[in-house]
Write a protein that holds these residues in place. Structure first.
Motif, PDB file in Angstrom:
ATOM      1  N   UNK A  35       0.895  -1.040   0.117  1.00  0.00           N
ATOM      2  CA  UNK A  35      -0.008   0.068  -0.135  1.00  0.00           C
ATOM      3  C   UNK A  35       0.867   1.245  -0.030  1.00  0.00           C
ATOM      4  N   UNK A  36       0.465   2.282  -0.419  1.00  0.00           N
ATOM      5  CA  UNK A  36       1.217   3.579  -0.710  1.00  0.00           C
ATOM      6  C   UNK A  36       1.632   4.013   0.699  1.00  0.00           C
ATOM      7  N   UNK A  37       3.120   4.337   0.738  1.00  0.00           N
ATOM      8  CA  UNK A  37       3.822   4.988   2.135  1.00  0.00           C
ATOM      9  C   UNK A  37       4.021   3.755   3.031  1.00  0.00           C
ATOM     10  N   UNK A  38       3.985   2.332   2.716  1.00  0.00           N
ATOM     11  CA  UNK A  38       4.366   1.242   3.421  1.00  0.00           C
ATOM     12  C   UNK A  38       6.011   1.110   3.051  1.00  0.00           C
ATOM     13  N   UNK A  39       6.527   0.927   4.358  1.00  0.00           N
ATOM     14  CA  UNK A  39       8.089   0.759   4.425  1.00  0.00           C
ATOM     15  C   UNK A  39       8.347  -0.528   3.781  1.00  0.00           C
ATOM     16  N   UNK A  52       0.761  -4.215   4.113  1.00  0.00           N
ATOM     17  CA  UNK A  52       0.416  -3.234   5.138  1.00  0.00           C
ATOM     18  C   UNK A  52       1.569  -2.977   6.064  1.00  0.00           C
ATOM     19  N   UNK A  53       2.583  -3.676   5.578  1.00  0.00           N
ATOM     20  CA  UNK A  53       3.846  -3.479   6.810  1.00  0.00           C
ATOM     21  C   UNK A  53       3.549  -3.955   8.306  1.00  0.00           C
TER      22      UNK A  53
END
Ligand code: ZN
Length: 671
Positions: A456-460, A587-588
């Motif tokens: 998902x966007x922004x997941x490291x 989702x990290x």
């Protein structure tokens, strides 16, 4: 990156039969030595065979480099042991001499004094006194004495290195909380601390550089008069004698290339070996990854960094191979249908990739193994390792089919399936389909599994930290397992019938629940990521399917067996776990990943473990396997022209190593 796993006649005219490869060449300690066939070598044209011959010679010339990288004293120890083994005139039936022989065979297997897999130092089964006696009994001129050194001095120097368990206990130490450089026995650094290494390379790196070289890849970092210096592996630098000979064979190879792209690959590699310039290494890697048309291919150089606890220094290795055209059709079909597989994946649609490209992958036949790929060898390779090159130019992923074939054949002949499989139904399926389905699973894992799904966007991408690699391997394995049981497999012609996938399901679960425990020391838990992943999948499915008796652990005459009752339900479970693991990845979810791995992948069922070890021991089955290479000989006519390359499969294990030490050992004993 790599994926970690007989008596016969000379075969100029045709490849020997599979049945000839059921029996190991040698067996000692925890090791079994096998042969591999090189099917279809005879179908190559003369130029291609010659190319393989020269590249094979270039491969063998690097053997000493890897010994030295694994430990400063390895070459000296190997040469001392070999001198005794060849020249000792005393009682060779003496139990201590037998132990001495086992130790030497282990040194060959580990390319040094440490175990290739556990990294622990071998403990000799003979005494230090015996060592001194046999070394003193042979002519001093046969020993690798340093300048001005006497035999007594050599013995005094080597004794603690061989016998004291506190001296160099680990080849590569990964245990956190200590100085990893100081506590590792390998020879990539000398006189430096971990902090100094980190500072040294930290200063070199420029975060703004979008095409960084692989810092430190081809050198030893040494402190000289208080100053940190890189001793570069190159012609005229460290390992010059061996590298010069490698270059000599590469030059011959350059005269018989299949096309200009392949010539670029070889020429740029020669350039790199001559200069040691890592920019040139990147140029070579780009040529290599772009060479998709040649049938003959090879790896030769400082490649994988597993041996350096800081992951910078690369061990030397070589694999010479040619494309298995028939089997490569399989990976091409998989890649061509990549989008279909992605769209039908049993995961939350939010985590599917809108457009997915299958990795270009091929199936290869190995013709020669060397350095870090010998005697223990990977079954798959994915290179280059440089991230920016992978991103901009792609990577090549290969499955080494003649090696997995050798493993499978050996397992059919050694009593393993009789001992551990539940009934003749499973055994027959294994015999008919295990090789095929095992290879297909590897293909799906490599070509599609790792590349499927998205964050998902922004997941490291590093959010799962220490659990990341286990979760990632599980994700790729599950993707493959789920689709093995799909009717699409027979529809695409990847499996011959609708039952075949059961062979892989059964052996995967049996391995994950039971038989892989043979690689774990008594009373220890599972540490290695691939092993954790396999147990995680198998024991999760076992538990979640318990109410429906999907998988059972049944006792028969005091022995435990895995029984799979419902293969379709098992497939559904694979799909469910894939969905859960993809959720964690996308989702990290660190806590979710940790919980799954710790709950299912780590803890060993100790009574079952003891049982498996005992059954293995009774069968005299070895947990680790290594290989001997075939022997290639030039066939010439009266005019001295090369008319063919003969291949033979008759050389023994000790015979091969002694020959290599005689013919391909160019480095000084004390580098
Ligand atoms: Zn993988």
């Amino acid at each position: 990156m790599t994926t970690l796993l007989v008596a016969c006649g000379a075969g100029k005219a045709s490849t020997p039969k599979l049945e000839d490869f059921h029996f190991p060449v040698d067996r000692f300690a925890d090791i079994e030595i096998l042969r591999y066939r090189v099917p279809d070598f005879e179908t190559l044209n003369l130029k291609q065979k010659e190319l393989i011959y020269y590249l094979s010679q270039a491969a063998l010339e690097g053997r000493d480099i890897f010994y030295d990288q694994n430990g400063k004293y390895n070459l000296c120890i190997r040469r001392t042991l070999e001198a005794v083994y060849v020249n000792y005139k005393g009682n060779r039936k003496n139990p201590e001499f037998k132990e001495f022989t086992v130790y030497l065979k282990r040194v060959w297997m580990g390319n040094g004094i440490h175990h290739h897999y556990s990294q622990d130092k071998y403990i000799p089964g003979f005494s230090a006194d015996y060592f001194a006696t046999v070394v003193k009994s042979i002519k001093p001129t046969t020993l690798p004495l340093a300048k001005g050194e006497t035999v007594d001095m050599l013995i005094t120097r080597l004794t603690p290195i061989l016998f004291d368990p506190k001296v160099y206990p680990k080849r590569t130490n990964q245990a956190q909380g200590v100085d990893l450089i100081k506590t590792s026995a390998n020879n990539y650094y000398e006189g430096v601390t971990q902090q100094e290494v980190e500072d040294f390379y930290g200063k070199m790196k420029n975060p703004a550089d979008s095409t960084p070289i692989s810092y430190g890849l081809n050198s030893k970092l040494v402190k000289k008069n208080g100053v940190l210096t890189e001793d570069t592996y190159k012609v005229g630098g460290l390992y010059s004698a061996a590298i010069t000979r490698i270059v000599g064979w590469l030059q011959k190879a350059a005269t018989v290339t299949e096309n200009d792209k392949q010539l670029d690959v070889i020429s740029s590699l020669i350039d790199f070996y001559r200069t040691g310039d890592l920019k040139k290494y990147d140029e070579y890697s780009i040529h290599w990854v772009e060479d998709l048309l040649s049938q003959v291919d090879f790896v030769n150089g400082f490649t994988e960094t597993y041996g350096d606890p800081l992951g910078m220094k690369a061990s030397w290795e070589s694999i010479v191979n040619f494309k298995n055209i028939e089997a490569t059709k399989r990976t091409e079909i998989i890649s061509a249908n990549a989008q279909w597989f992605e769209d039908h994946s049993p995961i939350d649609p939010r985590f599917r990739k809108e457009t997915v490209k299958g990795v270009s992958a091929k199936v290869i036949t190995v013709a020669m193994l060397a350095g870090d790929c010998y005697p223990s060898t990977p079954i798959g390779i994915n290179l280059p390792n440089s991230n920016w090159i992978r991103h901009e130019h792609g990577s090549k992923s290969v499955t080494i089919e003649n090696i997995t074939e050798a493993y499978d054949q050996a397992s059919l002949g050694n009593g393993f399936v009789e001992e551990f499989m539940w009934s003749d139904t499973e055994r027959k399926r294994a015999k008919d389909f295990a090789s095929l389905t095992n290879n297909l699973h590897t293909d799906l894992h490599e070509c599609l599994g790792h590349g499927s799904g998205k964050l998902l966007p922004g997941v490291d991408p590093d959010a799962l930290k220490a659990y990341g690699s286990t979760i990632e391997e599980a994700r790729a394995d599950l993707f493959g397992l789920y689709y093995m049981g799909d009717p699409k497999m027979t529809e695409l012609g990847l499996l011959p019938d609708a039952e075949a996938y059961k062979a892989e399901y059964y052996s995967y679960i049996m391995n994950g629940l039971m038989t892989q425990l043979t690689r774990v020391q008594p009373d220890k838990n599972i540490e290695e990521a691939h092993m954790r992943n396999r147990q995680l999948i198998a024991s999760w499915c076992y538990e979640k399917g318990k109410a429906d008796k999907v998988i059972e652990m049944v006792k028969r005459q005091g022995k435990t067996y895995v029984v799979v009752n419902d293969y379709m339900k098992l497939r559904t479970l694979f799909g469910k776990l894939l969905a859960e693991i993809q959720h964690i990845k996308s989702t990290g979810d660190f806590e979710g990943g940790k919980k799954l791995v710790e709950q299912y992948g780590v803890i060993v069922n100790q009574p079952l473990h003891a049982e498996v070890l005992a059954r293995y021991q009774k069968l005299n089955l070895a947990p680790y396997r290594g290989f001997v290479n075939p022997v290639y000989t030039l066939v010439k006519n009266e005019k001295g022209e090369i008319t063919d390359i003969a291949i033979s499969y008759t050389e023994g294990y000790a015979e091969q190593h002694l020959r290599y030490s005689k013919d391909y050992s160019s480095l000084p004993t004390n580098n």
